[in-house]
Write an enzyme that holds these catalytic residues in place. Sequence first.
Site, PDB file in Angstrom:
ATOM      1  N   ARG A 131      10.017  25.543 -16.382  1.00 24.22           N
ATOM      2  CA  ARG A 131      10.578  25.580 -15.019  1.00 24.22           C
ATOM      3  C   ARG A 131       9.495  25.525 -13.937  1.00 24.22           C
ATOM      4  NH1 ARG A 131      14.256  29.416 -17.198  1.00 24.22           N
ATOM      5  NH2 ARG A 131      16.184  28.344 -17.712  1.00 24.22           N
ATOM      6  N   LYS A 153       4.897  14.151  -4.192  1.00 17.06           N
ATOM      7  CA  LYS A 153       5.938  13.376  -4.865  1.00 17.06           C
ATOM      8  C   LYS A 153       5.501  13.099  -6.296  1.00 17.06           C
ATOM      9  CE  LYS A 153       7.130  10.100  -1.530  1.00 17.06           C
ATOM     10  NZ  LYS A 153       7.726   8.792  -1.352  1.00 17.06           N
ATOM     11  N   GLU A 195      -3.666   0.542   1.347  1.00 17.47           N
ATOM     12  CA  GLU A 195      -3.051   1.751   1.910  1.00 17.47           C
ATOM     13  C   GLU A 195      -3.886   2.301   3.068  1.00 17.47           C
ATOM     14  OE1 GLU A 195      -0.088   3.017   1.128  1.00 17.47           O
ATOM     15  OE2 GLU A 195       0.211   1.589  -0.517  1.00 17.47           O
ATOM     16  N   LYS A 255      -1.886  11.053   6.338  1.00 20.82           N
ATOM     17  CA  LYS A 255      -0.771  11.260   5.419  1.00 20.82           C
ATOM     18  C   LYS A 255      -0.386  12.740   5.380  1.00 20.82           C
ATOM     19  CE  LYS A 255       1.650  10.190   1.426  1.00 20.82           C
ATOM     20  NZ  LYS A 255       1.741   9.708   0.084  1.00 20.82           N
ATOM     21  N   ARG A 269       8.141  10.129   8.181  1.00 23.07           N
ATOM     22  CA  ARG A 269       7.423   9.775   6.970  1.00 23.07           C
ATOM     23  C   ARG A 269       7.658   8.306   6.589  1.00 23.07           C
ATOM     24  NH1 ARG A 269       6.605  13.720   1.706  1.00 23.07           N
ATOM     25  NH2 ARG A 269       5.354  12.261   0.540  1.00 23.07           N
ATOM     26  N   HIS A 276       5.957  -2.189   3.506  1.00 25.04           N
ATOM     27  CA  HIS A 276       6.596  -1.954   2.206  1.00 25.04           C
ATOM     28  C   HIS A 276       7.969  -2.594   2.084  1.00 25.04           C
ATOM     29  CE1 HIS A 276       3.294   0.745   1.667  1.00 25.04           C
ATOM     30  NE2 HIS A 276       3.730   1.161   0.492  1.00 25.04           N
ATOM     31  N   HIS A 280       7.576  -4.555  -1.068  1.00 19.93           N
ATOM     32  CA  HIS A 280       8.262  -4.122  -2.290  1.00 19.93           C
ATOM     33  C   HIS A 280       9.062  -5.248  -2.907  1.00 19.93           C
ATOM     34  CE1 HIS A 280       8.326   0.528  -2.090  1.00 19.93           C
ATOM     35  NE2 HIS A 280       7.488   0.065  -2.985  1.00 19.93           N
ATOM     36  N   HIS A 292       0.527  -3.288  -6.495  1.00 22.55           N
ATOM     37  CA  HIS A 292       1.300  -2.783  -5.367  1.00 22.55           C
ATOM     38  C   HIS A 292       0.605  -3.071  -4.028  1.00 22.55           C
ATOM     39  CE1 HIS A 292       3.767   0.007  -3.094  1.00 22.55           C
ATOM     40  NE2 HIS A 292       2.679   0.600  -2.682  1.00 22.55           N
TER      41      HIS A 292
END
Length: 1590
Positions: A131, A153, A195, A255, A269, A276, A280, A292
């Site tokens: 957990r 993330k 980036e 960021k 955000r 993108h 993408h 990417h």
Amino acid sequence: MDTVPDILKVSILGRESIHCGFHLIPYIAHTVLTTLPASVYVLVTDTNVAQFYLSAFEKAFSAEISKLSSAKPRFLSRVIFPGETTKSREGKADIEDFLLLERCTRDTVILALGGGVIGDLVGFVAATFMRGVRFVQIPTTLLAMVDSSVGGKTAIDTPAGKNLIGAFWQPEYIFIDAAFLESLPEREFSNGMAEVVKTAAIWDETEFTSLESNAQLIYNAIRTPSTGNAGRHISTRSTSQSLLLSVIRGSIYVKSHIVTIDERETGLRNLVNFGHTIGHAIEAVLTPHMLHGECVSIGMIFEAEVSRAMGILKQVAVGRLVRCLRAYGLPVSLADQRVTRCPGARGLGVDRLLDIMRVDKKNSGPQKKVVILSSIGATYEQKATAVDDALIAKVLSEAVTVKVDLSTTSGIQHVKMATPGSKSISNRALVLAALAQGTCRLKNLLHSDDTQVMMAALQELKGASFAWEDGGETLVVTGGAGSLEVPTAGKEIYLGNAGTAARFLTTVCSLVSPSAAPDAGTATIITGNARMKQRPIGPLVDALRANGSEITYNESEGCLPLSIAPKGLQGGVIRLAASVSSQYVSSILLCAPYAREAVTLELVGGAVISQPYIDMTIAMMRTFGVLVTRDPGTDVYRIPQGTYVNPAQYAIESDASSATYPLAIAAITGTKCTLENIGSESLQGDARFAVDVLARMGCEVVQTANETTVTGPKRGELKAIGEVDMEPMTDAFLTACALAAVAQGGEGNTTRILGIANQRVKECNRIKAMIDQLAKFGVQTKELDDGLEVYGCPFNTLTRGASVHCYDDHRVAMAFSVLGTVVPDTIIEEKRCVEKTWPNWWDDLENKIGLKVGGIELPRAEGSNTATSGTPSPAASASVILIGMRGSGKSHIGKLASAALSRQFIDADIYFETKHNIGVREFVSVNGWPAFRAAETELLKEIIQKAGTGHVISMGGGIVETPQARDVLKDYAKTGPVVHVLRDIEEIVNYLGDETARPAYGEPITEVFKRREPWFIECANYDFVNHITVGDSEATNSEISRFFKHITGQPNLSENVAAGKRSYFVALTYPDVIPALRHMSDLTTGVDAVELRVDLLRAHNALGAIPSQAYVTAQLAALRRATSLPIIFTVRTISQGGAFPDNSERDAFELLALALRLGVEYIDVEISASERLITELAARKGFSQIIASWHDWSGKMKWNEDVVRSKYTLASRFGDIVKIVGKADTLQDNFVLHDFVAKANLQRGAKPIIAINMGVEGQMSRILNATLSPVTHPLLPSKAAPGQLSFAQIQKALNLLGQLPAKRYFLFGNPIAHSMSPTLHNTGFEVLGLPHTYELLETASVGEELKATLAAPDFGGASVTIPFKLDVIPLLDKLSPAAEAIGAVNTIIPVIEEGNRILYGDNTDWLGIRESIRSRAPSIGAPAAALVIGAGGTARAAIFALQSLGAQRIYLFNRTASKAQALVDAFPDAPVKLIETLDVWPAEGPAPTVIVSTVPASATTTDGTSPGAVLLPLALFDATANGVVVDMAYKPAETPLLTLAKSAAPKWARVMGVEVLLEQGYVQFETWTGRRCPKHVVSKSVLEKYFAAA
Ligand SMILES: NC(=O)c1ccc[n+]([C@@H]2O[C@H](COP(=O)([O-])OP(=O)(O)OC[C@H]3O[C@@H](n4cnc5c(N)ncnc54)[C@H](O)[C@@H]3O)[C@@H](O)[C@H]2O)c1
């Protein structure tokens, strides 16, 4: 701790948990152990990262743990496969199982050491294990440092999509150790830079500016190894390192700031998604071939263009973004070769991309959202903005149309605008304003590479400061009044390939004075990219040196880089050679006022080039307060001393050529246009267009000193002006043509445009381009020597909807958009070509001129089957240049090669004679050798320029004699093929004899050969061995075709190396392969490639274990004569199980390089070799493929251990095919291997793998291996490895294992009892060990029995013969193009198409006929005339075959003329001519050299004894040349036709029906089984049986 590093900390979510620095491993261990107490620490990393850093982590942790007094925690590591496929449910389970097995508990700390894949995966494991346990991110890629590790993330991928399952889980620490980037491949670094650039672009202009000018410095930080922990402390940190760290920190800061405000991604955000939305979608199509960041880079440009089209972002900003991304090696458009080469690139259609964008998380309902930039460093909204699909579609589409509404006749519209600034004036203004005192606002500056590097350099020299106003429209320059300081030591000024900047700055740098700063350098160093380092600067440096400046060339003489001592400029008299570039003159003029003495500049050395540009410089200097005088009638200029004074504002004059387009639009549409910044004072020739052309055509022109206004006459009333000399404004002639197309009046509505011959050699042949494209509108023209005539038509009669091809020429595109304003639906095909001078032309048409512009998606061309298709890339289409000794066969080979490639052939000797109107020999005797060599070098350059693609060019033997020509060749060889044709010198001597056509050498040929040979080798990147006199011509032809196709992108690779197929190779283990060549057809039975074990080669009497290059070359050439299979070139070392000495790595790689030069298809490279050598070899592999191999002979390697994974990863990096060989002790070892292969193959983009276990226990792995399994043959001297099986053995085993089910094949027809087909195919099956059978199925009609056979699951295929070749067609699902054309089927193949089994009908009869002719008489080529007798189904196949051979006429003879006429009608494109008699040939055509008879033997006679039969006369063999006669009649073996040929034309080749049957049968066999038919054995048994029955 004694190694406490200097750390920069960044806070996120209120905690300073991001620690950045260099060489942090001990610090990380210390910090983690002291602040995150735990019972176990688990470090997870991938094999790539582990090889560099795992042991250092282990050491550091163990050292820290040993210092602990409390209970010692455990430190564990887990190394997993790298790559996105690992980021999966299985990958997560694998780590969790490991943690559970190691009894890890809730107090575990997990460390994620690696790129984004490791961070995401390990983070997610940490989020859910027990957990949730604590974890630490240690990112090792730039992307992970600046992006994925920050924000919490975590995620894994599923087959349904990327990152769909995951959690937000914040790490305890993020340790950014920038030293990890030193081992990161540069492509991955660039990927991360996308980036970084993105973050600066949306947030921070200052940061962006720093990125723009510091690319070189940033790269230095990762390219220079920081040994001795350099950088750990600020005192040891290099400038590059500090900059790199600050860039990373800057990005992280933004960021983390955004994340802190908006942790769960609601609005703000989203800003980090700039680029993108579109990126993408591109990534979805191109993954995994493009990374990417690369896709986002292209996406950013598209999205910036969306902002520009909305009128929000200025072109200046788009341009800066493009240049900045390029500086970090990133692609910026879909036209980038990296994109176009991707297999999926064809799927990048506008609709497809929009469709993918529909499922973006940012969308609100159906509306797409895009982050809209308003300027560099700022966004339009604090969130993504909704944008219409139509706008995105317009930006994405490659073509445009200007929308015309001809119904509007409303009052005059008045457009006022400025067009892009002139490039020459922009460059000068920037230098002047920087050197001046005071502040100047430069308006309308053209942003280019030159201006960008110039600004960066001037700042570096502390010579001026720059700031932007009006969103980049105005550049505010605060001049330094000529004071310049030498930059910091070690800092070079990098100019890329910006030529003007290099020339202007060379003198500017000589003005520099020493700096007082402690770290100042001793000289100013200017440098550039590789191309810049070849561009000349010598005359300028010579002049400055002679004047006392100290300038040294750091690399090659005459080129950058330069070191310039800070001594200031002396002045006085300066002499300069000005016949090469006027920019040298301008460079000195611009700086001269700051010399210590007033300058007198004398231009010497012949005619001064481009005087108008010198005048422009002088005029501009006057505006900035310095008056230059020129001594009348001389090239002497006097420049007083002084300081420039900045005017408050300086508007850069518009580019006059660009200005012609809006003015022409006013002219053609009857509206009014005023252009600011260009008027009568302009120094640019094209500025006269308005007065000299438009006024004469009926426009009202008002021109002031610096403004021009044009009002057009009513639409349709432009006047044709007879004749106009456009010599002073050549670039504007395309605009004039567009207007002339609709101009009326005078004699025949004619406009004759003269003085523009130079436009034939611009971006394209512009005169031809205008003629061809105007024709699409129905406009007639006539080409003249130095121009063209255009015959105008009323605009409303022109063809609508023309699609204009622009030849990638901006001027063609803009000129035709002028015409498009009055001709509805005109399409301009390549909209992006305007980027060269006016990138926002289409937006300006809409936003400033008020026209509507729409995007159009052009239909994509389908790949064609012609020889020139294949995999087109610029390198593949590059012309092939042949060099070599005179008499080596260049012309002969060149002609055959050009035929094989369907290219044009150029013989330089003939080109020379046509150009100079004099033979080479005479030229030499009149002008001497040096003049000839100089002319020849010029010719070489000209040919490369004019015929640089799509040709085969043969150069004279002496082309390598001068260093200049060698440089041209070497430069060409960097991207195109230069082939050295090798022929034995003895043979050359014999061949040349006393030939006189070419100039005599005046010295023995062997001497010439000795001198030139090294040059040939040095200049060529390929070698072709000419063995014309040795081999038979068929072998020679096929090798020429193979070799030249190989080097132009159509390599002869095995089709069976593909998923779902099996491929094999046989290894030749001979010291000398020549005695074995006669067995080659047996040895290669069934296999797909032949391995030449070069390490085993030994020349007779040779000493030592290393075969010579010459011996290897000869062996390969001999092998090529005996087989057309691809070759695997292997130099196996002793430690890897071969015979090549282990300590001779260099020699081994020289042999591998030789293989590349000889166009070998597969090169085996051992990955145990030095990485540098492998990388170098791989970079030059061209169209060859690399098999990256690893052999474990110790028997210790276990397929489920990390070591295999890491070998696999390493091999995948270099190889197109991976080969790993282990050893099996038990059967079980093969299952483990199989499991490894299955997993490896699951990875996206996995390379084909050869994985086998040696030894008898490993035989099973050889059976199951799918890619290039090595097989042995009983005829070989030794097995290449223990445990090897033969091809046939493996097939039998596969059958027993259920991997190769037996299939049934049939012959359908009636009567067929005597057919040879069963013998043919069953022999083939048996020899190859295939379990199939071939049976006769004789039926009365195409009925139920036949249908049931076709439907049976074990049906493998069928041959079809008389009388069912037509009747069977309704049962089939699809026909091949040949079967369609011939109208008959002789082969049925069941195939799987989109998951369904369908029946495919083909016709191989024609191939049998064609092959019979080709192989028996290759010299016939395309016959001038051929004859077909008969008009049945076989005659159809014969005509088709002859057509494909390129026969220029095909006579057709049949007793019943009406039947023959039907055949003529069936082949409307073939040159078929009916003839009524065989006794005489038509007057206009020659006698045939190919005869194909398709009537039964009994229906022919030579003596008239059989009534009703065709009488065959002697006249059939009238042709003087030799020929081929094919009789399709199957019985008897010798038909009347063949008997007649034997006596009447003994030299003709005769082909019996049974031989054609064999040829077509081989093709059938191969289509059914995917294996070449063992022709040798098969033909033997068929012919034996045939003659026995005869
Ligand atoms: N979580 C987030 O917010 C976020 C953001 C962006 C991207 N991502 C994810 O990140 C992943 C891509 O990350 P990536 O670009 O770092 O790819 P990656 O992790 O696959 O690393 C790229 C390659 O470089 C190798 N490598 C890593 N560090 C190295 C080093 N120092 N020296 C030599 N080789 C090294 C790796 O083994 C790998 O082959 C994707 O899965 C993407 O979805 C996540």
